[in-house]
Write a protein that holds these residues in place. Sequence first.
Motif, PDB file in Angstrom:
ATOM      1  N   TYR A 565      -9.303  -3.991  11.158  1.00 62.27           N
ATOM      2  CA  TYR A 565      -8.785  -4.345   9.842  1.00 62.27           C
ATOM      3  C   TYR A 565      -7.621  -3.451   9.412  1.00 62.27           C
ATOM      4  CZ  TYR A 565     -12.916  -7.285   9.314  1.00 62.27           C
ATOM      5  OH  TYR A 565     -13.861  -8.261   9.478  1.00 62.27           O
ATOM      6  N   GLY A 566      -7.573  -2.231   9.941  1.00 62.71           N
ATOM      7  CA  GLY A 566      -6.514  -1.311   9.530  1.00 62.71           C
ATOM      8  C   GLY A 566      -5.165  -1.626  10.136  1.00 62.71           C
ATOM      9  N   ALA A 567      -5.144  -1.988  11.429  1.00 65.93           N
ATOM     10  CA  ALA A 567      -3.867  -2.279  12.089  1.00 65.93           C
ATOM     11  C   ALA A 567      -3.163  -3.485  11.449  1.00 65.93           C
ATOM     12  CB  ALA A 567      -4.087  -2.502  13.585  1.00 65.93           C
ATOM     13  N   PRO A 568      -3.857  -4.623  11.211  1.00 64.93           N
ATOM     14  CA  PRO A 568      -3.175  -5.733  10.523  1.00 64.93           C
ATOM     15  C   PRO A 568      -2.719  -5.367   9.123  1.00 64.93           C
ATOM     16  CG  PRO A 568      -5.176  -6.509  11.593  1.00 64.93           C
ATOM     17  CD  PRO A 568      -5.207  -5.009  11.665  1.00 64.93           C
ATOM     18  N   LEU A 569      -3.520  -4.575   8.419  1.00 63.49           N
ATOM     19  CA  LEU A 569      -3.133  -4.182   7.067  1.00 63.49           C
ATOM     20  C   LEU A 569      -1.863  -3.338   7.078  1.00 63.49           C
ATOM     21  CD1 LEU A 569      -3.840  -4.192   4.068  1.00 63.49           C
ATOM     22  CD2 LEU A 569      -5.207  -2.117   4.467  1.00 63.49           C
ATOM     23  N   GLY A 570      -1.768  -2.420   8.039  1.00 68.20           N
ATOM     24  CA  GLY A 570      -0.560  -1.604   8.141  1.00 68.20           C
ATOM     25  C   GLY A 570       0.679  -2.437   8.413  1.00 68.20           C
ATOM     26  N   ILE A 571       0.562  -3.438   9.311  1.00 64.36           N
ATOM     27  CA  ILE A 571       1.703  -4.302   9.629  1.00 64.36           C
ATOM     28  C   ILE A 571       2.131  -5.096   8.407  1.00 64.36           C
ATOM     29  CG2 ILE A 571       2.446  -6.277  11.012  1.00 64.36           C
ATOM     30  CD1 ILE A 571       0.659  -5.251  13.256  1.00 64.36           C
TER      31      ILE A 571
END
Length: 748
Positions: A565-571
């Motif tokens: 969930y963190g990687a998509p949120l960062g993008i």
Amino acid sequence: MECGKELLLLGFMWVVAKGITTCPNGFISQGRDCIDQNECADPEDHCGKYAKCFNTNGSYYCQCLAGYQNIRGSVNFTYDGQCQDINECTDHENMCGPASLCSNTFGSYKCTCRSGYMNDTSVSGQGNCVDINECENDELTTDLMADSLCGVGTCKNVDGSYWCRCPKGYTNYGNARTPCSELDCDSFIAPGTSPSPSLSGLAAIFSMMKTSCLALSAPTAPEEGKTDGEALLEKLFTATESILSPVQLLDRGEDVTDLLHTVEDSIRFIGPQLKHNSTRIETTETDAEIAVQKGETRPTGPVSLTGENARLDTDWDTASGTGPYPGFAMAALLSYKNLDKYVKKSFDELRAQEKGNADPSFHINSKVVSVVVSNPATENLSQPVYITLRHVEASEESEGLKYMCVYWNDRGAWATDGCSRQEASNATHTVCRCQHLSSFAVLMALYPMEHTFGLQLVTRICLVISLLCLVMSIFTFAFCHSIKGTRTTIHLHLCICLFVADLVFLAGISQTKPVGGCRFVAALLHYSFLGVFTWMLLEGVQLYRMVVLVFNATMRPLYLYMFGYGAPLGIVIISAIIRPTGYGTEQYCWLSLKDGLIWSFFGPVCVIIVMNVLFFIITVWKLALKFASLNPDLSKLHKIRAFTVTAIAQMCILGLMWVFGAFLFEGAANSALAYIFTILNSLQGALVFVMHCLLSKQVRDEYAHFFSCICTPEKKRYSDLLSSTNPSSSQSQSQGSRSGQNTGESQI
């Protein structure tokens, strides 16, 4: 012997008796006398052509006619074909005089007066050409006269010619026998103060052109009025190149208009000063070809100019116009190699024209070209011009893609009036027929596909089915204890992300109003679909760890949540900061195709697919090695193989869906492609449910056990009773369950 002599004697006596006389050559017999033969009266021409025959007593002789000479050198001769024409123009210097042109003829020659001279009949003989005083009948006036040799200039006669001395503010561009044309040097005035950095470069061009204009408009004699148009043209394009360099920014339509008008006016000013009929110049930012015709009469005939990206077809009548002829005509084709990136947003007038119809998106699909002619009146041409523009991207016209011929107007926007696309156009080139001249380009209009009722119905039905299947998958992975483990956790959250994406897609993909709500929907779709692919990547990583590491293949849930969930949120956060207006378009609540924002989705997706392909290749290779070993754990290997097959199938389905989706959002889709995309997108949840639930024997057993408990409650109570009376059995089952949970992937 005696007999022969007797015969001769008898013959002679017979001739004498008859009265016949034998005459020598050149004489003929007349009775008993020989008289002279007149060979010149014979039908046979003894002297040949270009010669005269003279008879003599017993012979004749020949003499060449005037203008011819005997090739053997003698005056009198008796042989045919010895007379040859004398070239008086080469054998005698100044045969006609310095003001005449000598032309040889058979047996003679002809004198013609040179330009600027006339034949004076009062002078006898050859070389009677005298100077024409062209200025004698020329009306000298302060007003520009159409029939005046020099216009407002002063005519000065010289031997064989004349030249015009232009007053201040007028010029003949260094051509002495050209009427004086007015120069408006005040037109080269830089625009007013503006924060745009590009105007500093324009000011330099204005200053250079005005300095050259003032120098050219000063009164000069012909020998003092030499111009160097080539050098000035090179300076112009060097300055233009600095404006169009990456350092400068043409962020306003007014700046583009100022640049185009400045370059066009400069070329119109420089063109008459060029020495050659054809001039070509190319830089990293521009490409130009200029044709110039000079002379006392207006040129006629076709004009064709060709560049790397465009072609111009017109005629000299259009280029020179119908007004007073200034002594020259010019046509120029200028191509800007990178100007199209500055004019991608100037489509307001075109959108207003399309109001009420399908709202298209526009894209410049050619280089911007300018057509410049010496004709000052180009707003409404009597004959159209044809501009052929090469496409940057070769594509055939289709239901959702149309090509348009557009021009840049003075309002700083693209317009179509006065230009039409010809039938000669194809996938690589567009031929524009225009009744006026300006700067032109080919516009690619991408019309959104009108979704039919059938397509909308299919979308809703498939999405509802997908959502129901995803709900069952989520409950299965959340509450089915026999399949608990890292892989199940990954499947659970992949289904959650896909459920949210499908639900938002169903409810909000077409809700483009209000803008803020559409942007939120687009960002949520961006985040959800990225989450789906991120959990797919974690699935590939888990598969790799299971096959390669074997032991300790589980991953802590906290790490999974942080990455999943963190990687998509960062993008999404980074994309929203860089391109906040890129979320939501006029047609869909999705990422804008402009400025490359779409790659914040397609880029990570491509990377994930490539990484998963590598993981799957390594997995298949390791499985092949394990199956080839002497004592393989066939049960576990078969389960890993099934896991691998379903993971690869899942990646192919999701990846293939977005391959079709990319073409659909690009606007090049047809009905078949739209149905394929809709079906693949809408049935993802159903396919995940089939692959990970229905095709899993453990899950099917759990389903069978669940439904058997519902259908036969008595048996369930009996089993519960046995469990309560046999605590050891219950304890062993509990330990087995915990063992399955602890081993994680041992119970695949």
